[in-house]
Design a protein around this motif. Structure first.
Motif, PDB file in Angstrom:
ATOM      1  N   ARG A  32       0.832  -1.208   0.000  1.00  0.00           N
ATOM      2  CA  ARG A  32       0.000   0.000   0.000  1.00  0.00           C
ATOM      3  C   ARG A  32       0.864   1.255   0.000  1.00  0.00           C
ATOM      4  NH1 ARG A  32      -4.644  -0.709   4.480  1.00  0.00           N
ATOM      5  NH2 ARG A  32      -5.337   1.257   3.517  1.00  0.00           N
ATOM      6  N   ARG A  35       2.265   1.756  -3.466  1.00  0.00           N
ATOM      7  CA  ARG A  35       1.263   2.274  -4.415  1.00  0.00           C
ATOM      8  C   ARG A  35       1.077   3.779  -4.234  1.00  0.00           C
ATOM      9  NH1 ARG A  35      -1.364  -2.808  -3.518  1.00  0.00           N
ATOM     10  NH2 ARG A  35      -2.668  -1.954  -1.870  1.00  0.00           N
ATOM     11  N   LYS A  36       1.083   4.235  -2.977  1.00  0.00           N
ATOM     12  CA  LYS A  36       1.000   5.674  -2.737  1.00  0.00           C
ATOM     13  C   LYS A  36       2.240   6.391  -3.286  1.00  0.00           C
ATOM     14  CE  LYS A  36      -2.975   5.967  -0.716  1.00  0.00           C
ATOM     15  NZ  LYS A  36      -4.093   6.711  -1.366  1.00  0.00           N
ATOM     16  N   LEU A  38       3.968   5.430  -5.766  1.00  0.00           N
ATOM     17  CA  LEU A  38       3.835   5.418  -7.222  1.00  0.00           C
ATOM     18  C   LEU A  38       2.969   6.579  -7.697  1.00  0.00           C
ATOM     19  CD1 LEU A  38       4.573   3.768  -9.770  1.00  0.00           C
ATOM     20  CD2 LEU A  38       2.457   2.488  -9.433  1.00  0.00           C
ATOM     21  N   GLU A  39       1.922   6.884  -6.941  1.00  0.00           N
ATOM     22  CA  GLU A  39       1.061   8.010  -7.297  1.00  0.00           C
ATOM     23  C   GLU A  39       1.799   9.344  -7.190  1.00  0.00           C
ATOM     24  OE1 GLU A  39      -2.368   7.817  -4.837  1.00  0.00           O
ATOM     25  OE2 GLU A  39      -2.988   5.828  -5.540  1.00  0.00           O
ATOM     26  N   SER A  40       2.813   9.393  -6.320  1.00  0.00           N
ATOM     27  CA  SER A  40       3.543  10.651  -6.128  1.00  0.00           C
ATOM     28  C   SER A  40       4.325  11.064  -7.372  1.00  0.00           C
ATOM     29  CB  SER A  40       4.500  10.528  -4.939  1.00  0.00           C
ATOM     30  OG  SER A  40       5.592   9.669  -5.252  1.00  0.00           O
ATOM     31  N   TYR A  41       4.605  10.104  -8.257  1.00  0.00           N
ATOM     32  CA  TYR A  41       5.350  10.451  -9.474  1.00  0.00           C
ATOM     33  C   TYR A  41       4.522  11.340 -10.404  1.00  0.00           C
ATOM     34  CZ  TYR A  41       9.243   7.400  -8.366  1.00  0.00           C
ATOM     35  OH  TYR A  41      10.346   6.850  -7.770  1.00  0.00           O
ATOM     36  N   ARG A  42       3.230  11.391 -10.165  1.00  0.00           N
ATOM     37  CA  ARG A  42       2.392  12.313 -10.937  1.00  0.00           C
ATOM     38  C   ARG A  42       2.854  13.749 -10.695  1.00  0.00           C
ATOM     39  NH1 ARG A  42      -0.161  13.833 -15.311  1.00  0.00           N
ATOM     40  NH2 ARG A  42      -1.975  15.165 -14.915  1.00  0.00           N
ATOM     41  N   LYS A  99       8.654  10.332 -16.415  1.00  0.00           N
ATOM     42  CA  LYS A  99       7.856   9.139 -16.732  1.00  0.00           C
ATOM     43  C   LYS A  99       8.695   7.873 -16.619  1.00  0.00           C
ATOM     44  CE  LYS A  99       4.351  11.238 -19.712  1.00  0.00           C
ATOM     45  NZ  LYS A  99       3.738  11.263 -21.067  1.00  0.00           N
ATOM     46  N   ARG A 102       9.123   6.888 -13.021  1.00  0.00           N
ATOM     47  CA  ARG A 102       7.914   6.204 -12.549  1.00  0.00           C
ATOM     48  C   ARG A 102       7.882   4.758 -13.033  1.00  0.00           C
ATOM     49  NH1 ARG A 102       2.884   4.721 -14.116  1.00  0.00           N
ATOM     50  NH2 ARG A 102       1.187   4.977 -12.581  1.00  0.00           N
ATOM     51  N   TYR A 109       8.030  -2.096  -7.751  1.00  0.00           N
ATOM     52  CA  TYR A 109       6.806  -2.492  -7.048  1.00  0.00           C
ATOM     53  C   TYR A 109       6.383  -3.907  -7.460  1.00  0.00           C
ATOM     54  CZ  TYR A 109       1.772  -2.819  -6.183  1.00  0.00           C
ATOM     55  OH  TYR A 109       0.533  -3.258  -5.807  1.00  0.00           O
TER      56      TYR A 109
END
Length: 391
Positions: A32, A35-36, A38-42, A99, A102, A109
């Protein structure tokens, strides 16, 4: 009656392998957190696409002079707005690097996800193994109790000696101890699964004696290998970005002047950062050497995983042959020997010592059978660690 059933069985929670893998993927704190992350790469992608902020400069001053030997002067105001212009494809190159970063993390992951799947698979079948051992020990206890009751009755009518009675009691007590130890081992294995899933588990549902279908993972598609190829792509992108940064970086400005005497002016300025003293050779050289190092690391990882796969396949082949021998030859023979030994002992043809020896060999074979299946599943878990699990 229904209420009693719900109280006794509703509070327990047994899981299958598929259910456990699903819970693991959803609830595991490490996955978990990743995954969070991973979202931070946005955020990196947004930063890479953004234009640099404009700069605002304001100046105010007083100029004085003498005219006809009399002091004179005026105030002047200057306002300048400048904007850096990201030429040479800087924004596109930064976005490409973000990108790719990420993508590298995504493969990290996936690799960690496979590791946890492998660990859970191994623990799940370790728990099933402990559960089967508990069944074997309980079967041994039940048979030992039957033999003890037979010896007691035979001793009362004088057909068995006191020594045989003492030996039968000793065998029964040893079987009780083995059951108690197996229960503790099974409970400990359940606690390990609980710790991995973060969820209460009272039982595992599955068949230890079913062998999985073996699929040889493609080493080159393993996330542990692919991540190195993506890192090479990332370093290549960083080299291109550094080369772009080594070129002159322009800024465009608009300057306005005004004074209290009605004088005003309007100018356009163009600034360049001239790379005369340093052109980012250090960063470029560093990324080039890292790219070469990553290539060797990828080859080493391919070799290491290839060796692991070969060892696991060889191990499973040997275990499969041993399992086939136990299932088709040794176990049926041991069952027949035990059945004959029980009949012979009741007819007083063999001694309790001989019966005990036959019974011991039979239950040792059952334990060995369970151990062989467990070892097969452990070897299979190594393939899951490398290539994942089909669900």
């Amino acid at each position: 009656m229904l209420l009693v059933f719900l109280i006794v069985f509703g509070l327990s929670f047994g899981i299958t392998l598929e259910e456990g893998l699903k819970i693991l993927e959803e609830n595991n704190p490490e996955l978990r957190a990743m995954r969070k992350a991973l979202e931070s790469y946005r955020g990196l992608e947004i930063s890479a696409k953004a234009f640099p902020n404009p700069e605002l400069r304001f100046e105010s001053g007083f100029f004085s002079t003498t005219q006809d030997f009399k002091p004179a002067g005026r105030f002047i105001y200057i306002l300048e707005i400048s904007q850096k212009v990201p030429l040479w494809g800087l924004r596109e190159k930064r976005l490409r690097v973000a990108k790719t970063e990420r993508e590298v993390f995504l493969y990290d992951y996936t690799a960690r996800r496979y590791e946890l799947f492998s660990e859970f698979y191994r623990r799940f079948y370790e728990t099933l193994y402990r559960k089967e051992l508990l069944k074997v020990e309980r079967e041994n206890l039940k048979l030992s109790e039957e033999i003890l009751e037979f010896v007691k009755n035979a001793y009362r009518i004088g057909e068995r000696t006191e020594l045989e009675l003492l030996r039968a009691r000793r065998n029964y007590e040893e079987a009780r101890i083995s059951v108690s130890l197996s229960e503790n081992d099974y409970e400990r294995s359940l606690k390990e699964i609980r710790a991995l899933l973060g969820k209460k588990v009272d039982n595992v549902k599955g068949n230890l004696y079913t062998l999985p279908e073996v699929h040889v993972p493609d080493i080159k598609k393993s996330p542990r290998v692919v991540r190195y190829a993506i890192i090479q792509k990332l370093l290549k992108g960083r080299i291109e970005l550094e080369k772009a940064l080594s070129k002159p970086q322009p800024s465009i400005g608009i300057l306005m002047e005004d004074s209290e005497e009605g004088y005003y002016g309007f100018r356009v300025s163009l600034f360049f950062e001239i790379p005369l003293l340093y052109r980012r050779q250090g960063e470029i050289l560093r990324h080039m050497k890292l790219k070469e190092a990553v290539l060797y690391e990828m080859k080493n990882e391919e070799l290491r995983l290839s060796t692991s796969v070969k060892n696991a396949l060889t191990r499973m082949k040997t275990l499969r042959e041993s399992i086939r021998l136990v299932e088709s030859v040794l176990l049926p023979r041991a069952e027949k020997e035990l059945s004959l030994a029980l009949k012979s002992y009741r007819l007083n043809v063999i001694s309790l010592l001989e019966l005990t020896d036959v019974k011991r060999r039979y239950f040792e074979l059952l334990r060995e059978r369970a151990r062989l299946y467990r070892e097969f599943h452990i070897a299979f878990s190594e393939l899951i660690r490398i290539g994942g699990v089909e669900r």
